[in-house]
Write a protein that holds these residues in place. Structure first.
Motif, mmCIF file in Angstrom:
data_model
loop_
_atom_site.group_PDB
_atom_site.id
_atom_site.type_symbol
_atom_site.label_atom_id
_atom_site.label_comp_id
_atom_site.label_asym_id
_atom_site.label_seq_id
_atom_site.Cartn_x
_atom_site.Cartn_y
_atom_site.Cartn_z
ATOM 1 N N UNK A 1 125.235 -8.556 -33.240
ATOM 2 C CA UNK A 1 126.098 -9.515 -32.527
ATOM 3 C C UNK A 1 126.812 -10.460 -33.488
ATOM 4 N N UNK A 2 126.984 -10.050 -34.710
ATOM 5 C CA UNK A 2 127.671 -10.854 -35.719
ATOM 6 C C UNK A 2 129.056 -10.254 -35.946
ATOM 7 N N UNK A 3 130.036 -10.730 -35.183
ATOM 8 C CA UNK A 3 131.376 -10.160 -35.284
ATOM 9 C C UNK A 3 132.477 -11.223 -35.325
ATOM 10 N N UNK A 4 132.104 -12.480 -35.417
ATOM 11 C CA UNK A 4 133.095 -13.554 -35.342
ATOM 12 C C UNK A 4 133.928 -13.694 -36.620
ATOM 13 N N UNK A 5 133.617 -12.912 -37.644
ATOM 14 C CA UNK A 5 134.412 -12.915 -38.866
ATOM 15 C C UNK A 5 135.553 -11.894 -38.806
ATOM 16 N N UNK B 1 141.530 -11.997 -26.052
ATOM 17 C CA UNK B 1 141.833 -12.269 -27.448
ATOM 18 C C UNK B 1 141.309 -13.647 -27.837
ATOM 19 N N UNK B 2 141.129 -13.843 -29.139
ATOM 20 C CA UNK B 2 140.641 -15.126 -29.631
ATOM 21 C C UNK B 2 139.207 -15.036 -30.127
ATOM 22 N N UNK B 3 138.675 -16.169 -30.534
ATOM 23 C CA UNK B 3 137.319 -16.236 -31.072
ATOM 24 C C UNK B 3 136.299 -15.759 -30.037
ATOM 25 N N UNK B 4 135.465 -14.804 -30.438
ATOM 26 C CA UNK B 4 134.437 -14.289 -29.541
ATOM 27 C C UNK B 4 134.970 -13.412 -28.431
ATOM 28 N N UNK B 5 136.178 -12.874 -28.598
ATOM 29 C CA UNK B 5 136.823 -12.092 -27.540
ATOM 30 C C UNK B 5 136.407 -10.627 -27.570
ATOM 31 N N UNK C 1 129.669 -2.424 -39.084
ATOM 32 C CA UNK C 1 129.023 -1.954 -37.850
ATOM 33 C C UNK C 1 127.588 -2.463 -37.747
ATOM 34 N N UNK C 2 126.889 -2.533 -38.874
ATOM 35 C CA UNK C 2 125.526 -3.071 -38.860
ATOM 36 C C UNK C 2 125.527 -4.537 -38.435
#
Length: 590
Positions: free
Chosen positions: A98-102, A123-127, A92-93
């Motif tokens: 804005x770091x969620x692409x993993x 859906x997909x990368x950055x979705x 969550x941190x």
């Protein structure tokens, strides 16, 4: 934002401190077990020659060792759950930055033919799915994806209340998710439900009494022999009879044991999740309904699942050759456990699917509650039944950085159509996706990225990213025509909010202008509502004849030989286009 960071950092610190304590307890537990082993070995050596003392030492040691192993296993599970809780809060941190692409991106749920999913980056990368999904179970992930894709307008108010309630229960949500993260199974819940529903019993009902009577006779014969009252050959006869009777059903029992071995772990682990649901009282109707599906007046589902897990474990004892020989020979162990399993399946098997569905529901809705908790400034849309379809104040896209996003006010009424023009990169496509995503979010009960909102529930359908198909020998233009035909057919059956981006791109300008105008006229005649983005300024002229059509635009201006955008939604028709400027700026043309 700062309050959220403090919230999650505090939990990381809290669980890290507890983790340190558990690790020390694990080290002490390992030391105690080693000491017990050394003491037992020493006493066995010391008492060697005295059978009673040696036997007593062995029995006590085995009992104590099993107890210590059980406690050590509990400590290991607590350690693993704390590690999961730490990971949850650290995730969550990262997402707050804005770091969620993993995170899992849901690519497996992509469907280019869906009503809207392909066009709005669901859906997909950055979705949006990658940004909001926190499910830990496959069934929960499937349900969350299904909810996003469903266009389901039923009980939106109930969904909102459920999301609100879960957003205020972060500790319960994280505990549930941590337990779910630790679930490791090789068999899907769908496979288990199918197995239970299709199971054919083979053990005679009388076997329950036969096994108990057989066990009693065995104990009498063994006791009589040990007291010197009965000859030893009687024990051999009862042993042989038990093995023969068990062997008659050996094939069926082995099949059952193999199946049971595959599902045992699932029942054992899911029981913990059911127990977590039972422990929490809910106030919203939807959450109470789902909780009640696992809490009956007679018996708790967690207790029933625990009982089944224990029966499955008892049958698994047959893998010990020594136990299998004596257990089946004297007590008909396999048949007794098989009977208990079949009785459980008959009594509770039909309920298992709804228990699994309840677990998946809470796994999926935890993601929604977590999203709402992480966006306290978002607004739940007020559900209305008037001329308003969507009215959002200072709306923006949730995946845009709030520090950079330019919010816009949106008000679109029933049977209205907006034609949106604008320069390249001025914000048209982002605007279309913002409106589309607000409808999807509202329909599943989420708060919207807006300071206030009103919404009259409606289904969504889009055409923004048509592609050609080489494998189907299909041109881009034909693909787009198929999509538009799909939309026309669908709006005959239901009310939809239609979002289109630059329709009829695959034909020449004159043909495109004529075709686009006729298509807009058809949509307006069908009393549909929606938005069309276009570079074709001639299409805006239709507003002069059709009062339902309104023109809006996004602008771009050139200052000091630089292109500037304000990303503001304005009334009217765009006058400034930038393609020529960009071609020169990038030195593509002179």
């Amino acid at each position: 934002m700062d309050n959220l960071k403090t919230f999650y950092k505090h939990r990381v610190d809290l669980h890290s401190g507890l983790l340190g304590q558990v690790k020390r307890q694990l080290a002490l537990s390992s030391t105690i077990r080693l000491i017990v082993f050394i003491v037992a070995a020493s006493l066995t050596y010391l008492f060697f020659g005295d059978t009673k003392l040696v036997l007593g030492t062995v029995i006590v040691t085995i009992g104590l060792f099993l107890f210590l192993v059980s406690k050590h296993t509990d400590l290991q599970y607590r350690r693993d759950k704390l590690l999961a809780l730490i990971k949850i809060n650290e995730t969550e941190l990262k997402v707050l930055e804005r770091n969620f692409h993993h995170l899992p991106d849901g690519s497996e749920y992509k469907d280019p033919t869906h009503f809207f999913a392909q066009d709005i980056d669901l859906f997909g990368k950055g979705s949006f799915y990658q940004y909001s999904n926190r499910t830990a179970l496959l069934q929960g992930s499937d349900l969350l994806a299904e909810m996003l894709l469903s266009n389901n307008l039923a009980n939106i108010a109930g969904k909102q209340k459920a999301v609100v309630e879960l957003s205020k229960l972060p500790d319960w949500r994280q505990e549930f998710s941590a337990i779910a993260i630790l679930v490791k199974t090789d068999t899907t819940t769908k496979t288990i439900v199918s197995w239970l529903s299709g199971y054919k019993a083979y053990v005679p009902r009388a076997m329950r009494f036969v096994s108990y009577a057989f066990s009693l006779v065995s104990l009498i014969l063994i006791g009589g022999y040990l007291r010197g009252l009965l000859p030893g050959f009687l024990i051999f006869i009862i042993l042989l009879a038990g093995l023969l009777l068990s062997g008659f059903y050996l094939k069926s029992t082995s099949k059952l044991a193999s199946d049971a071995n595959r599902v045992q772990s699932t029942f054992q682990q899911y029981q913990k999740l059911i127990l977590k649901i039972e422990e929490q009282e809910f106030t919203s109707d939807l959450l109470r309904e789902k909780r009640n599906s696992v809490v009956s007046q007679k018996e708790l589902a967690s207790k029933i699942l625990k009982e089944f897990s224990e029966i499955l474990a008892a049958l698994d004892q047959r893998n010990n050759m020594f136990f299998a020989l004596l257990g089946n020979g004297f007590f008909l162990w396999d048949l007794l456990q098989a009977y208990r399993i079949e009785r459980w399946i008959g009594q509770h098997g039909p309920k298992v699917e709804q228990w699994f569905n309840a677990i998946a529901f809470f796994d999926a809705f935890n993601s929604l509650g977590n999203f709402a908790h992480n966006h306290p400034n978002y607004s739940y849309p007020k559900l209305v039944e008037n001329e308003v379809i969507l009215k959002s104040v200072k709306a923006s896209h949730p995946l845009l950085d709030p520090k950079k996003a330019v919010p816009n006010d949106i008000t679109i009424l029933k049977e209205q159509f907006f034609i949106v023009t604008g320069a390249n990169m001025a914000g048209k496509s982002t605007f279309l996706r913002t409106v589309s995503l607000q409808i999807v979010m509202a329909n599943i009960g989420l708060p919207l990225c807006a300071t206030a909102a009103e919404y009259s529930p409606i289904k969504l359908i889009t055409s923004m990213r048509t592609t050609d198909s080489l494998t189907d020998d299909e041109s881009y233009f034909f693909s787009e025509l198929k999509r538009l035909k799909f939309i026309v057919d669908e709006i005959q059956n239901d009310k939809y909010f239609i979002v289109l981006d630059e329709i009829l791109k695959g034909t020449n300008s004159m043909d495109k202008a004529i075709g686009s105008r006729k298509f807009v006229e058809k949509l307006v005649a069908s009393k549909s509502t929606g938005i069309i983005a276009t570079h074709d300024l001639s299409l805006c002229e239709v507003s002069e004849e059709l009062p339902q059509v309104k023109n809006y635009y996004f602008d771009a201006e050139i200052f000091n030989n630089e292109l500037n955008f304000d990303y503001t939604f304005k009334t009217g028709v765009c006058k400034n286009m930038n393609a020529s400027f960009l071609l020169k700026k990038m030195e593509i043309v002179e």
